[in-house]
Design an enzyme around this catalytic site. Structure first.
Site, PDB file in Angstrom:
ATOM      1  N   GLY A  13       0.774  -1.244   0.000  1.00 37.26           N
ATOM      2  CA  GLY A  13       0.000   0.000   0.000  1.00 37.26           C
ATOM      3  C   GLY A  13       0.799   1.285   0.000  1.00 37.26           C
ATOM      4  O   GLY A  13       0.289   2.327   0.408  1.00 37.26           O
ATOM      5  N   ASN A  15       1.727   3.035  -2.582  1.00 35.55           N
ATOM      6  CA  ASN A  15       1.092   3.961  -3.538  1.00 35.55           C
ATOM      7  C   ASN A  15      -0.231   4.492  -3.005  1.00 35.55           C
ATOM      8  O   ASN A  15      -0.555   5.663  -3.182  1.00 35.55           O
ATOM      9  CB  ASN A  15       0.894   3.269  -4.892  1.00 35.55           C
ATOM     10  CG  ASN A  15       2.190   3.220  -5.672  1.00 35.55           C
ATOM     11  OD1 ASN A  15       2.605   4.218  -6.256  1.00 35.55           O
ATOM     12  ND2 ASN A  15       2.858   2.081  -5.632  1.00 35.55           N
ATOM     13  N   ARG A  69     -15.086 -15.580 -10.290  1.00 30.47           N
ATOM     14  CA  ARG A  69     -14.479 -14.257 -10.444  1.00 30.47           C
ATOM     15  C   ARG A  69     -15.557 -13.174 -10.599  1.00 30.47           C
ATOM     16  O   ARG A  69     -15.476 -12.094 -10.025  1.00 30.47           O
ATOM     17  CB  ARG A  69     -13.595 -14.301 -11.693  1.00 30.47           C
ATOM     18  CG  ARG A  69     -12.661 -13.135 -11.861  1.00 30.47           C
ATOM     19  CD  ARG A  69     -11.775 -13.334 -13.076  1.00 30.47           C
ATOM     20  NE  ARG A  69     -10.788 -14.389 -12.916  1.00 30.47           N
ATOM     21  CZ  ARG A  69      -9.673 -14.289 -12.207  1.00 30.47           C
ATOM     22  NH1 ARG A  69      -9.401 -13.172 -11.561  1.00 30.47           N
ATOM     23  NH2 ARG A  69      -8.826 -15.284 -12.124  1.00 30.47           N
ATOM     24  N   ARG A  95      -5.491  -8.606  -8.777  1.00 32.67           N
ATOM     25  CA  ARG A  95      -6.576  -9.462  -9.265  1.00 32.67           C
ATOM     26  C   ARG A  95      -6.832  -9.177 -10.737  1.00 32.67           C
ATOM     27  O   ARG A  95      -6.763  -8.019 -11.167  1.00 32.67           O
ATOM     28  CB  ARG A  95      -7.884  -9.152  -8.502  1.00 32.67           C
ATOM     29  CG  ARG A  95      -7.879  -9.487  -7.046  1.00 32.67           C
ATOM     30  CD  ARG A  95      -7.840 -10.957  -6.765  1.00 32.67           C
ATOM     31  NE  ARG A  95      -8.935 -11.701  -7.364  1.00 32.67           N
ATOM     32  CZ  ARG A  95      -8.936 -13.036  -7.520  1.00 32.67           C
ATOM     33  NH1 ARG A  95      -7.895 -13.746  -7.136  1.00 32.67           N
ATOM     34  NH2 ARG A  95      -9.968 -13.639  -8.071  1.00 32.67           N
ATOM     35  N   LEU A  97      -9.475  -8.717 -13.554  1.00 34.30           N
ATOM     36  CA  LEU A  97     -10.869  -8.276 -13.464  1.00 34.30           C
ATOM     37  C   LEU A  97     -11.660  -8.691 -14.706  1.00 34.30           C
ATOM     38  O   LEU A  97     -11.167  -8.568 -15.830  1.00 34.30           O
ATOM     39  CB  LEU A  97     -10.911  -6.766 -13.268  1.00 34.30           C
ATOM     40  CG  LEU A  97     -10.336  -6.341 -11.903  1.00 34.30           C
ATOM     41  CD1 LEU A  97      -9.899  -4.889 -11.924  1.00 34.30           C
ATOM     42  CD2 LEU A  97     -11.333  -6.598 -10.787  1.00 34.30           C
ATOM     43  N   ASN A 109      -4.853   1.640 -13.805  1.00 40.66           N
ATOM     44  CA  ASN A 109      -3.984   0.680 -13.116  1.00 40.66           C
ATOM     45  C   ASN A 109      -2.529   1.111 -13.231  1.00 40.66           C
ATOM     46  O   ASN A 109      -2.090   1.584 -14.276  1.00 40.66           O
ATOM     47  CB  ASN A 109      -4.158  -0.713 -13.748  1.00 40.66           C
ATOM     48  CG  ASN A 109      -3.279  -1.764 -13.088  1.00 40.66           C
ATOM     49  OD1 ASN A 109      -3.197  -1.825 -11.861  1.00 40.66           O
ATOM     50  ND2 ASN A 109      -2.609  -2.584 -13.880  1.00 40.66           N
ATOM     51  N   HIS A 111       1.376  -0.145 -13.222  1.00 46.49           N
ATOM     52  CA  HIS A 111       2.104  -1.389 -13.487  1.00 46.49           C
ATOM     53  C   HIS A 111       3.608  -1.109 -13.542  1.00 46.49           C
ATOM     54  O   HIS A 111       4.040  -0.145 -14.184  1.00 46.49           O
ATOM     55  CB  HIS A 111       1.625  -2.016 -14.805  1.00 46.49           C
ATOM     56  CG  HIS A 111       2.184  -3.373 -15.015  1.00 46.49           C
ATOM     57  ND1 HIS A 111       1.722  -4.482 -14.316  1.00 46.49           N
ATOM     58  CD2 HIS A 111       3.201  -3.814 -15.791  1.00 46.49           C
ATOM     59  CE1 HIS A 111       2.425  -5.541 -14.678  1.00 46.49           C
ATOM     60  NE2 HIS A 111       3.327  -5.162 -15.569  1.00 46.49           N
ATOM     61  N   SER A 138       4.275   2.171 -15.883  1.00 45.19           N
ATOM     62  CA  SER A 138       3.150   2.597 -16.738  1.00 45.19           C
ATOM     63  C   SER A 138       1.886   2.778 -15.913  1.00 45.19           C
ATOM     64  O   SER A 138       1.685   2.090 -14.911  1.00 45.19           O
ATOM     65  CB  SER A 138       2.839   1.526 -17.794  1.00 45.19           C
ATOM     66  OG  SER A 138       3.974   1.165 -18.526  1.00 45.19           O
ATOM     67  N   ASP A 147      -3.382  -6.142 -17.950  1.00 44.04           N
ATOM     68  CA  ASP A 147      -2.410  -5.050 -18.100  1.00 44.04           C
ATOM     69  C   ASP A 147      -2.355  -4.525 -19.533  1.00 44.04           C
ATOM     70  O   ASP A 147      -1.284  -4.121 -20.013  1.00 44.04           O
ATOM     71  CB  ASP A 147      -1.012  -5.512 -17.655  1.00 44.04           C
ATOM     72  CG  ASP A 147      -0.987  -5.915 -16.184  1.00 44.04           C
ATOM     73  OD1 ASP A 147      -1.689  -5.278 -15.383  1.00 44.04           O
ATOM     74  OD2 ASP A 147      -0.268  -6.868 -15.843  1.00 44.04           O
TER      75      ASP A 147
HETATM   76  C1  GAR Z   1       3.521  -1.743  -7.397  1.00 44.76           C
HETATM   77  O1  GAR Z   1       4.833  -1.974  -7.814  1.00 44.76           O
HETATM   78  C2  GAR Z   1       2.555  -1.867  -8.560  1.00 44.76           C
HETATM   79  O2  GAR Z   1       3.079  -1.393  -9.763  1.00 44.76           O
HETATM   80  C3  GAR Z   1       2.370  -3.359  -8.596  1.00 44.76           C
HETATM   81  O3  GAR Z   1       2.227  -3.714  -7.245  1.00 44.76           O
HETATM   82  C4  GAR Z   1       3.060  -2.858  -6.456  1.00 44.76           C
HETATM   83  C5  GAR Z   1       2.252  -2.330  -5.303  1.00 44.76           C
HETATM   84  O4  GAR Z   1       3.067  -1.639  -4.402  1.00 44.76           O
HETATM   85  N1  GAR Z   1       1.224  -3.729  -9.375  1.00 44.76           N
HETATM   86  C6  GAR Z   1       1.212  -4.725 -10.248  1.00 44.76           C
HETATM   87  O5  GAR Z   1       2.166  -5.466 -10.429  1.00 44.76           O
HETATM   88  C7  GAR Z   1      -0.093  -4.909 -11.007  1.00 44.76           C
HETATM   89  N2  GAR Z   1       0.052  -5.849 -12.055  1.00 44.76           N
HETATM   90  P1  GAR Z   1       2.398  -0.852  -3.173  1.00 44.76           P
HETATM   91  O6  GAR Z   1       1.417  -1.830  -2.538  1.00 44.76           O
HETATM   92  O7  GAR Z   1       3.539  -0.561  -2.236  1.00 44.76           O
HETATM   93  O8  GAR Z   1       1.734   0.363  -3.701  1.00 44.76           O
END
Ligand code: GAR
Length: 196
Positions: A13, A15, A69, A95, A97, A109, A111, A138, A147
């Protein structure tokens, strides 16, 4: 001008917290942002504690409680629609979707790769181990492809001789920057579309 945000997350979490810190109940570029909803599919996620620091509560919707799902996605959609959300952000929401979600919810999203390269759950490792000289992050619109929705923003950097830890740290620093920029940019677009 007011934008109501939902954030979906699964784990650490960082971000999510960065969005709460930089945008929640703040006016940026003339837009007042409010994080109205935080949804997590993992009851042990560290992000839940981060949400509490902002006097908000996470709604836990555990995908393991649903056999299909689509059933899980429907619960997500109901929560998001109930809260009259303008923009949903997938910030580390791990997940896939279904159209039940993607056809009803306007979502972006984050990535950790230069899409369309290295889709899926192991992007950082794959991008680090690849022969490519550059890597990056991205933000894209969410559609039913994994993605694969339209790219909104990207940031790239040269890998040089970074250790894996340095590489990962660099990815996260760039993610924090790009996600905030993309939220502001897409919110401006949404308000314009709604003639606000
Ligand atoms: C981030 O690196 C994000 O880009 C990735 O999960 C991490 C979450 O970090 N997401 C993916 O890989 C989605 N396919 P955080 O929980 O510290 O924000």
């Amino acid at each position: 001008m007011h934008i109501r945000l939902a954030i979906l997350f699964s784990g650490n979490g960082s971000n999510l917290e960065n969005i709460l810190k930089k945008l929640h109940k703040k006016k940026v570029k003339g837009i007042y942002f409010e994080v109205v909803l935080c949804i997590c599919n993992n009851k042990n996620a560290f992000g839940i504690q981060r949400v509490e620091k902002y006097n908000l509560k996470s709604i836990i919707i555990d995908h393991n409680d649903y056999t299909k799902r689509e059933e899980f996605d429907e619960v997500l959609v109901n929560e998001i629609q109930k809260s009259k959300i303008d923009l949903t952000i997938l910030a580390g929401f791990m997940r896939i979707l279904s159209p039940v979600f993607t056809q009803n919810i306007k979502a972006i999203n984050l990535h950790p790769s230069l899409l369309p390269l290295f889709k899926g759950a192991n992007a950082i490792k794959q991008s680090y181990e690849s022969d490519m000289k550059v890597a990056g992050v991205s933000v894209h619109w969410v559609d039913e492809s994994l993605d694969g929705g339209e790219i909104i923003a990207q940031k790239a950097f040269e890998k040089k001789n970074l250790s894996f830890k340095e590489f990962e740290d660099k990815i996260h620093i760039l993610e924090h920057q790009i996600l905030i920029q993309a939220i502001i940019e897409t919110s401006e677009k949404i308000l314009k579309e709604n003639n606000v």
